[in-house]
Design a protein around this motif. Structure first.
Motif, PDB file in Angstrom:
ATOM      1  N   GLN A 136       1.500  -0.630  -7.368  1.00  0.00           N
ATOM      2  CA  GLN A 136       1.201  -0.410  -8.786  1.00  0.00           C
ATOM      3  C   GLN A 136       2.296  -0.980  -9.681  1.00  0.00           C
ATOM      4  O   GLN A 136       2.593  -0.419 -10.730  1.00  0.00           O
ATOM      5  N   ILE A 137       2.908  -2.097  -9.266  1.00  0.00           N
ATOM      6  CA  ILE A 137       3.968  -2.717 -10.060  1.00  0.00           C
ATOM      7  C   ILE A 137       3.342  -3.325 -11.310  1.00  0.00           C
ATOM      8  O   ILE A 137       2.521  -4.237 -11.222  1.00  0.00           O
ATOM      9  N   PRO A 138       3.701  -2.832 -12.504  1.00  0.00           N
ATOM     10  CA  PRO A 138       2.947  -3.185 -13.714  1.00  0.00           C
ATOM     11  C   PRO A 138       3.289  -4.523 -14.339  1.00  0.00           C
ATOM     12  O   PRO A 138       2.460  -5.113 -15.029  1.00  0.00           O
ATOM     13  N   SER A 139       4.516  -5.021 -14.147  1.00  0.00           N
ATOM     14  CA  SER A 139       4.910  -6.237 -14.852  1.00  0.00           C
ATOM     15  C   SER A 139       6.025  -6.944 -14.100  1.00  0.00           C
ATOM     16  O   SER A 139       6.639  -6.385 -13.182  1.00  0.00           O
ATOM     17  N   LEU A 140       6.297  -8.187 -14.511  1.00  0.00           N
ATOM     18  CA  LEU A 140       7.358  -8.966 -13.875  1.00  0.00           C
ATOM     19  C   LEU A 140       8.729  -8.352 -14.111  1.00  0.00           C
ATOM     20  O   LEU A 140       9.655  -8.554 -13.326  1.00  0.00           O
ATOM     21  N   GLU A 141       8.873  -7.596 -15.212  1.00  0.00           N
ATOM     22  CA  GLU A 141      10.159  -6.953 -15.477  1.00  0.00           C
ATOM     23  C   GLU A 141      10.523  -5.974 -14.367  1.00  0.00           C
ATOM     24  O   GLU A 141      11.697  -5.767 -14.057  1.00  0.00           O
ATOM     25  N   GLU A 142       9.510  -5.354 -13.755  1.00  0.00           N
ATOM     26  CA  GLU A 142       9.758  -4.412 -12.664  1.00  0.00           C
ATOM     27  C   GLU A 142       9.961  -5.124 -11.331  1.00  0.00           C
ATOM     28  O   GLU A 142      10.392  -4.517 -10.360  1.00  0.00           O
ATOM     29  N   LEU A 143       9.623  -6.417 -11.276  1.00  0.00           N
ATOM     30  CA  LEU A 143       9.767  -7.177 -10.036  1.00  0.00           C
ATOM     31  C   LEU A 143      11.180  -7.741  -9.981  1.00  0.00           C
ATOM     32  O   LEU A 143      11.423  -8.908 -10.249  1.00  0.00           O
ATOM     33  N   GLN A 144      12.110  -6.888  -9.635  1.00  0.00           N
ATOM     34  CA  GLN A 144      13.509  -7.288  -9.639  1.00  0.00           C
ATOM     35  C   GLN A 144      13.819  -8.172  -8.443  1.00  0.00           C
ATOM     36  O   GLN A 144      13.215  -8.059  -7.387  1.00  0.00           O
ATOM     37  N   ARG A 145      14.788  -9.040  -8.636  1.00  0.00           N
ATOM     38  CA  ARG A 145      15.193  -9.958  -7.573  1.00  0.00           C
ATOM     39  C   ARG A 145      15.947  -9.179  -6.503  1.00  0.00           C
ATOM     40  O   ARG A 145      17.059  -8.713  -6.724  1.00  0.00           O
ATOM     41  N   VAL A 146      15.336  -9.025  -5.337  1.00  0.00           N
ATOM     42  CA  VAL A 146      15.898  -8.158  -4.307  1.00  0.00           C
ATOM     43  C   VAL A 146      16.932  -8.871  -3.445  1.00  0.00           C
ATOM     44  O   VAL A 146      17.799  -8.233  -2.864  1.00  0.00           O
ATOM     45  N   SER A 147      16.855 -10.173  -3.327  1.00  0.00           N
ATOM     46  CA  SER A 147      17.815 -10.914  -2.510  1.00  0.00           C
ATOM     47  C   SER A 147      17.662 -12.399  -2.785  1.00  0.00           C
ATOM     48  O   SER A 147      16.558 -12.883  -3.024  1.00  0.00           O
ATOM     49  N   HIS A 202       0.820  -1.220   0.000  1.00  0.00           N
ATOM     50  CA  HIS A 202       0.000   0.000   0.000  1.00  0.00           C
ATOM     51  C   HIS A 202       0.854   1.272   0.000  1.00  0.00           C
ATOM     52  O   HIS A 202       0.579   2.223   0.730  1.00  0.00           O
ATOM     53  N   ASN A 203       1.894   1.303  -0.831  1.00  0.00           N
ATOM     54  CA  ASN A 203       2.743   2.495  -0.926  1.00  0.00           C
ATOM     55  C   ASN A 203       2.771   3.093  -2.331  1.00  0.00           C
ATOM     56  O   ASN A 203       3.622   3.934  -2.623  1.00  0.00           O
ATOM     57  N   ASN A 204       1.855   2.646  -3.200  1.00  0.00           N
ATOM     58  CA  ASN A 204       1.748   3.195  -4.557  1.00  0.00           C
ATOM     59  C   ASN A 204       3.066   3.060  -5.325  1.00  0.00           C
ATOM     60  O   ASN A 204       3.437   3.937  -6.111  1.00  0.00           O
ATOM     61  N   LEU A 205       3.769   1.955  -5.117  1.00  0.00           N
ATOM     62  CA  LEU A 205       5.055   1.729  -5.774  1.00  0.00           C
ATOM     63  C   LEU A 205       4.834   1.238  -7.201  1.00  0.00           C
ATOM     64  O   LEU A 205       4.044   0.329  -7.433  1.00  0.00           O
ATOM     65  N   SER A 206       5.551   1.819  -8.153  1.00  0.00           N
ATOM     66  CA  SER A 206       5.475   1.355  -9.535  1.00  0.00           C
ATOM     67  C   SER A 206       6.636   0.432  -9.883  1.00  0.00           C
ATOM     68  O   SER A 206       6.662  -0.151 -10.965  1.00  0.00           O
ATOM     69  N   GLN A 207       7.590   0.308  -8.986  1.00  0.00           N
ATOM     70  CA  GLN A 207       8.700  -0.622  -9.157  1.00  0.00           C
ATOM     71  C   GLN A 207       9.255  -0.975  -7.784  1.00  0.00           C
ATOM     72  O   GLN A 207       8.944  -0.320  -6.785  1.00  0.00           O
ATOM     73  N   VAL A 208      10.055  -2.016  -7.736  1.00  0.00           N
ATOM     74  CA  VAL A 208      10.656  -2.419  -6.464  1.00  0.00           C
ATOM     75  C   VAL A 208      11.632  -1.330  -6.016  1.00  0.00           C
ATOM     76  O   VAL A 208      12.531  -0.951  -6.770  1.00  0.00           O
ATOM     77  N   PRO A 209      11.473  -0.784  -4.801  1.00  0.00           N
ATOM     78  CA  PRO A 209      12.329   0.330  -4.344  1.00  0.00           C
ATOM     79  C   PRO A 209      13.700  -0.161  -3.886  1.00  0.00           C
ATOM     80  O   PRO A 209      13.956  -0.336  -2.694  1.00  0.00           O
ATOM     81  N   LEU A 210      14.591  -0.372  -4.850  1.00  0.00           N
ATOM     82  CA  LEU A 210      15.908  -0.920  -4.522  1.00  0.00           C
ATOM     83  C   LEU A 210      16.703   0.001  -3.614  1.00  0.00           C
ATOM     84  O   LEU A 210      17.529  -0.456  -2.819  1.00  0.00           O
TER      85      LEU A 210
END
Length: 523
Positions: free
Chosen positions: A217-228, A189-197
């Motif tokens: 608001q993450i639009p696609s898997l491309e924006e879902l970066q591997r964080v760890s 619930h932070n209105n994020l459009s991408q993972v906040p690296l």
């Protein structure tokens, strides 16, 4: 602590002087009280856009991060306060101008206009306020709950515009300290459009194993970066990316990015995403939240119903639940043919346990949501299942109407079935012919059925990581057991104990032939 009172200056293109600039640079270099407790009024004329666009435009042009306070637009003048002297100095150095949409905007600054005492009723710095808010959200189970962080009550009450989550990255000491202690990070619930690296970088060197990115608001898997590489639990439901994929592709692709994932959106999956829950074939409603709740209910309920632990269904029913079971078998005498009425959770579960073992074909399911509110969820589920009798099986058709009560306490909602009508009969020939076309995946086993190439690659990496066997031996053992990794590992352990595996089947210390294959597993 006594209130700090400082002299006010009106700064613009006419009044600015080198002595004022020298004074500001001295304050900044010595960490003077002006940097902590004094707030400077930024004034713009004829600003027509909203405040967030203003903050983003100023931050981008001046390459500075600041936290605005008390935004006001009145009589054509837009004002807000900042405690950032770096921001003030950068405005001065570009002659109090900045471009926006082909226009040059003029800025005036009222230096030291208010103290923190005047703004917040006590002497405190913005850094102290943010630190207190972050610390208050750290739980005893090592969870840092930053959900809806920008709208925290403390910020709202003090009129602090914490307009984006990434502002936390400027509080490096605070974030590094708390990042080492955090195991679960809630960014929902932070209105994020991408993972906040820029935020997650503070956590990945610690013990972080769970991240909640749901309802952004993450639009696609491309924006879902591997964080760890350590992430075991992940929540991404409620994002636009969830509507683009069917369930199997959704889980498979996310699991490839997060190879150690054991739980997705609150539902346990088997290691490395090898097994997939049921496919999304139910009737969709326009409400994404309803879809998520229904999907979880269907998956959890029928997984328990088809297991040998049907007694766990007691967790789904209200203590005083009511249950009606009806069946219609033309030409036969069945106990429940006219309908049997059952009252109470224990009696309902006892009756369900007495029914024959089943396997539901969830690819045949349709779910019609009759209504969903804060207090109730009513749905009708139809589909096909198989009854396993002593010496034969039969294909059945069912319709189950669930009336579910929802009890909410704070941010937690619990769902209990308080009324159910269960009707079943023989499936028609057409239903039987079109059911069980897709192999039913047992979620309690690590078995691949008709694996795709990328699925084979994942399970090979896992098997290599555990056994250190060469690739050709890995594939041979998995194929021998029809890609059942559990059975293949059991045989490997038995062979290893008996020392019956030739040494040349193992990867040597200098053998780099399979390094790329298991780099994710070892990271």
């Amino acid at each position: 602590m006594a209130e700090i009172k400082l002299k006010k200056f009106l700064l613009n293109r006419v009044t600015i002087s080198t002595s004022v600039i020298d004074y500001l640079e001295t304050c900044l270099s010595t960490d003077d009280d002006v940097c902590k407790y004094s707030f400077h009024k930024i004034m713009l004329h004829n600003w027509t856009d909203d405040e967030v666009n203003l903050y983003e435009a100023l931050s981008g042009f001046f390459s500075v991060t600041f936290i605005p306070v008390n935004f006001v637009t009145q009589n054509g003048i837009t004002t807000f306060y900042t405690s950032s002297l770096s921001f003030v100095l950068k405005i001065i150095k570009v002659d109090f101008l900045f471009p926006y949409v082909r226009n040059m905007c003029s800025i005036d600054i009222l230096l030291n206009d208010k103290s923190s005492m005047e703004l917040f009723d006590y002497q405190v710095s913005l850094e102290d306020i943010v630190r207190n808010v972050v610390n208050s959200r750290f739980g005893i189970n090592f969870e840092l709950n930053l959900s809806n962080f920008c709208n925290d009550k403390e910020f709202v009450d003090k009129k602090i515009d914490f307009y984006k989550l990434s502002l936390l990255s400027q509080f490096k000491i605070l974030m590094l300290r708390i990042g080492k202690e955090t195991k679960y990070l809630n960014l929902s619930h932070n209105n994020l459009s991408q993972v906040p690296l820029e935020i997650l970088n503070f956590f990945i060197k610690g013990d972080l194993v769970g991240v909640d990115l749901s309802y952004n608001q993450i639009p696609s898997l491309e924006e879902l970066q591997r964080v760890s590489s350590k992430i075991e639990k992940l929540w991404v439901e409620g994002n636009p990316l969830c509507t683009e994929l069917d369930a199997s592709s959704y889980i498979r692709k996310i699991s490839i990015k997060f190879p150690r994932l054991t739980e997705l959106d609150g539902i346990k999956i088997n290691n490395h995403g090898i097994m997939m829950p049921f496919f999304k074939t139910f009737i969709r409603t326009i409400k994404l939240k309803t879809n998520m709740v229904v999907e979880k209910f269907v998956c959890l309920y029928f997984s328990h119903y088809d297991s040998n632990l049907r007694s766990n269904l007691a967790n789904f029913y209200d203590e005083a639940a009511l249950f009606t079971i009806n069946c219609h078998f033309p030409g036969s005498d069945i106990v429940h043919s006219k309908g049997t009425y059952i009252e109470g959770r224990e009696n309902i579960v006892s009756m369900l346990i007495s029914l024959p073992p089943t396997v539901h074909d969830r690819s045949t399911f349709t779910v019609d949501v009759l209504g969903h509110s804060r207090k109730n969820l009513n749905l009708v589920i139809e589909g096909v299942y198989k009854e396993k009798l002593d010496d034969y099986e039969r294909i059945m058709f069912f319709r189950r109407t669930f009336m579910i009560n929802i009890h909410t306490e704070g941010t937690t909602a619990t769902h209990f079935i308080h009324r159910e009508i269960f009707t079943y009969t023989f499936a028609t020939k057409e239903m039987a012919d079109n059911s069980f076309k897709t192999p039913v995946r047992n979620e309690n086993q690590l078995t691949l059925i008709d694996p795709e190439p990328e699925e084979r690659e994942v399970v090979c990496r896992v098997f290599t990581h555990y056994t250190q066997l060469k690739r050709d031996e890995v594939e041979r053992r998995l194929k021998q057991h029809d890609w059942d990794i559990h059975a293949a590992l059991k045989e490997f352990c038995d062979d290893y104990r008996l020392a019956s595996i030739p040494p040349d089947k193992f990867r040597g210390e200098d053998d780099l032939s399979d390094v790329s294959m298991d780099s994710d597993a070892e990271s």
